[in-house]
Design a protein around this motif. Structure first.
Motif, mmCIF file in Angstrom:
data_model
loop_
_atom_site.group_PDB
_atom_site.id
_atom_site.type_symbol
_atom_site.label_atom_id
_atom_site.label_comp_id
_atom_site.label_asym_id
_atom_site.label_seq_id
_atom_site.Cartn_x
_atom_site.Cartn_y
_atom_site.Cartn_z
ATOM 1 N N SER A 235 68.038 50.956 25.254
ATOM 2 C CA SER A 235 69.397 51.452 25.495
ATOM 3 C C SER A 235 70.216 50.431 26.278
ATOM 4 C CB SER A 235 69.362 52.791 26.232
ATOM 5 O OG SER A 235 68.726 52.655 27.489
ATOM 6 N N ASP B 64 66.089 43.919 34.783
ATOM 7 C CA ASP B 64 65.035 44.682 34.104
ATOM 8 C C ASP B 64 63.665 44.371 34.685
ATOM 9 O OD1 ASP B 64 64.076 46.430 31.951
ATOM 10 O OD2 ASP B 64 63.084 44.602 31.273
ATOM 11 N N SER B 65 62.908 45.431 34.955
ATOM 12 C CA SER B 65 61.585 45.237 35.558
ATOM 13 C C SER B 65 60.472 45.157 34.509
ATOM 14 C CB SER B 65 61.299 46.352 36.572
ATOM 15 O OG SER B 65 61.449 47.607 35.964
ATOM 16 N N THR C 218 59.073 47.188 32.138
ATOM 17 C CA THR C 218 58.081 48.226 31.825
ATOM 18 C C THR C 218 58.712 49.343 30.990
ATOM 19 O OG1 THR C 218 58.556 49.237 33.981
ATOM 20 C CG2 THR C 218 56.603 47.821 33.826
ATOM 21 N N ARG D 8 59.182 52.411 28.356
ATOM 22 C CA ARG D 8 58.357 53.622 28.256
ATOM 23 C C ARG D 8 57.237 53.495 27.223
ATOM 24 N NH1 ARG D 8 60.445 59.221 25.805
ATOM 25 N NH2 ARG D 8 58.532 60.402 26.125
ATOM 26 N N HIS E 142 57.238 52.641 15.468
ATOM 27 C CA HIS E 142 57.498 53.070 14.092
ATOM 28 C C HIS E 142 58.825 53.805 13.989
ATOM 29 C CE1 HIS E 142 53.654 51.760 12.597
ATOM 30 N NE2 HIS E 142 53.108 52.257 13.693
ATOM 31 N N VAL F 159 65.754 46.709 40.549
ATOM 32 C CA VAL F 159 66.833 47.125 41.451
ATOM 33 C C VAL F 159 66.248 48.135 42.422
ATOM 34 C CG1 VAL F 159 69.013 48.395 41.560
ATOM 35 C CG2 VAL F 159 68.634 46.714 39.744
ATOM 36 N N ILE G 210 63.655 55.086 19.843
ATOM 37 C CA ILE G 210 64.335 53.792 19.958
ATOM 38 C C ILE G 210 65.721 53.830 19.308
ATOM 39 C CG2 ILE G 210 64.188 51.375 19.204
ATOM 40 C CD1 ILE G 210 61.125 51.597 19.639
#
Ligand SMILES: Cc1cc2nc3c(=O)[nH]c(=O)nc-3n(C[C@H](O)[C@H](O)[C@H](O)COP(=O)(O)OP(=O)(O)OC[C@H]3O[C@@H](n4cnc5c(N)ncnc54)[C@H](O)[C@@H]3O)c2cc1C
Length: 302
Positions: A13, A32-33, A35, A37, A45, A79, A277
């Motif tokens: 997203s 962005d860390s 990880t 989901r 898929h 963050v 996704i």
């Protein structure tokens, strides 16, 4: 330099939102860390044009394309806090670093919390699964388990029955009502009362579900609707309103994904009841548009 927007979370997203802002030549920083989901699953898929690729491969391609835009900055980091108000937000990054921006976009996702049954967590995303539409086809039929977590698990079992021969392990949940029992019978779901004590490796690489009463059942996969939680406390500390969804708490957003806090937008699993996704990428596009248009037209705050 003050950014037009900071995006917290560079998953599906967050990166989709970043494209919109980058293509409007806005200065956008994504933190962005690393990880997402679905990091537990080797393949993704049902994603148009990417079926079967790993999530990390799709994200790496997207990041590389995004970084071709000169106004985009990508920071690998976490963050730890966000503060301020519209046109003057500040974000600090764990280990040092502070960025200022006119808008914030929260795309930091959710976490799945599984019940504390030995053998479950290490199989998550492999043979312990959350969604038949994402991973049911690859099971290829045969015995499948559904672990009851809440009353909706019976409905989940009735759906999963399209992918194999389903046993619903009630695991201490109350027996379903008459109408639900009739539905389960019609869908060929068998009900197995008793508490699940452990998930082990069974015969022929199957997953063995062992009950406390000693009975065992070999299944090719076990579906579990985990409890879902918003990751971290940034949204809560900013004061973003939340609402209950069937899957857990989500951020309340309007039609352009604005939260209740002026200047703060949200996209993806953090702000929708059911995400995959494609759906969260679409949310990112809407949130990106909302953020961009508020930079242009929000005269109340300019
Ligand atoms: C096991 C599993 C398999 C799945 N398989 C599929 C599939 O095959 N097909 C499909 O369509 N969907 C699948 N999904 C669903 C899909 O993964 C999610 O809907 C999607 O990842 C949500 O995207 P998002 O951008 O909202 O959040 P995420 O993808 O979770 O990304 C959030 C990002 O924010 C970062 N982040 C979090 N907090 C911070 C912070 N404080 N600072 C900086 N960064 C932060 C994280 O590191 C992460 O990179 C699967 C889900 C699971 C659990």
């Amino acid at each position: 330099m003050q950014q037009d927007a900071i995006i917290i979370g560079g998953g599906f997203s967050g990166l989709s939102a970043a494209y919109i802002l980058a293509r409007a030549r806005r200065h956008v920083t994504i933190v962005d860390s690393g990880t997402p989901r679905n990091r537990f699953a080797a393949h993704s898929h049902g994603v148009l044009g990417h079926d079967g690729k790993s999530g990390s491969e799709i994200l790496a391609e997207a990041r590389a394309q995004l970084l071709a835009y000169p106004t985009v900055t990508f920071i690998e980091g976490e963050v730890d806090s966000a503060s301020g108000a519209i046109n003057d937000f500040h974000v600090s990054i764990t280990g040092g670093g502070r960025i200022a921006a006119r808008r914030l976009l929260l795309a930091s996702g959710i976490e799945d919390r599984l019940p504390d049954i030995p053998g479950l967590k290490e199989r998550w995303g492999k043979t312990v699964l959350h969604c038949p539409y994402c991973h049911g086809y690859e099971i290829g039929g045969g015995p499948i388990g559904v672990l009851a977590m809440h009353p909706m698990s019976a409905h989940q079992a009735a759906v999963v029955a399209d992918w194999g021969d389903v046993t619903l392990f009630t695991n201490g949940m109350p027996e379903p009502d008459e109408a639900t029992l009739a539905l389960l019978e019609q869908r060929g779901v068998s009900l197995q009362p008793g508490t699940v004590s452990v998930i082990e490796t069974g015969a022929c690489d199957m997953q063995r579900v062992r009950l406390e009463n000693g009975r065992t059942f070999d299944v090719k996969a076990l579906f579990v609707a985990a409890d879902l939680y918003i990751r971290g406390t940034i949204a809560e500390k900013l004061g973003c309103a939340m609402e209950d969804s069937p899957a857990g708490k989500i951020l309340t957003t309007d039609t352009v994904k604005a939260t209740s806090v002026p200047g703060v937008y949200a996209a993806g699993d953090i702000a929708r009841a059911f995400g995959n996704i494609t759906l969260v990428s679409a949310d990112g596009v809407i949130a990106g548009l909302g953020t961009h248009q508020s930079l242009m037209f929000d005269t109340a705050h300019s």
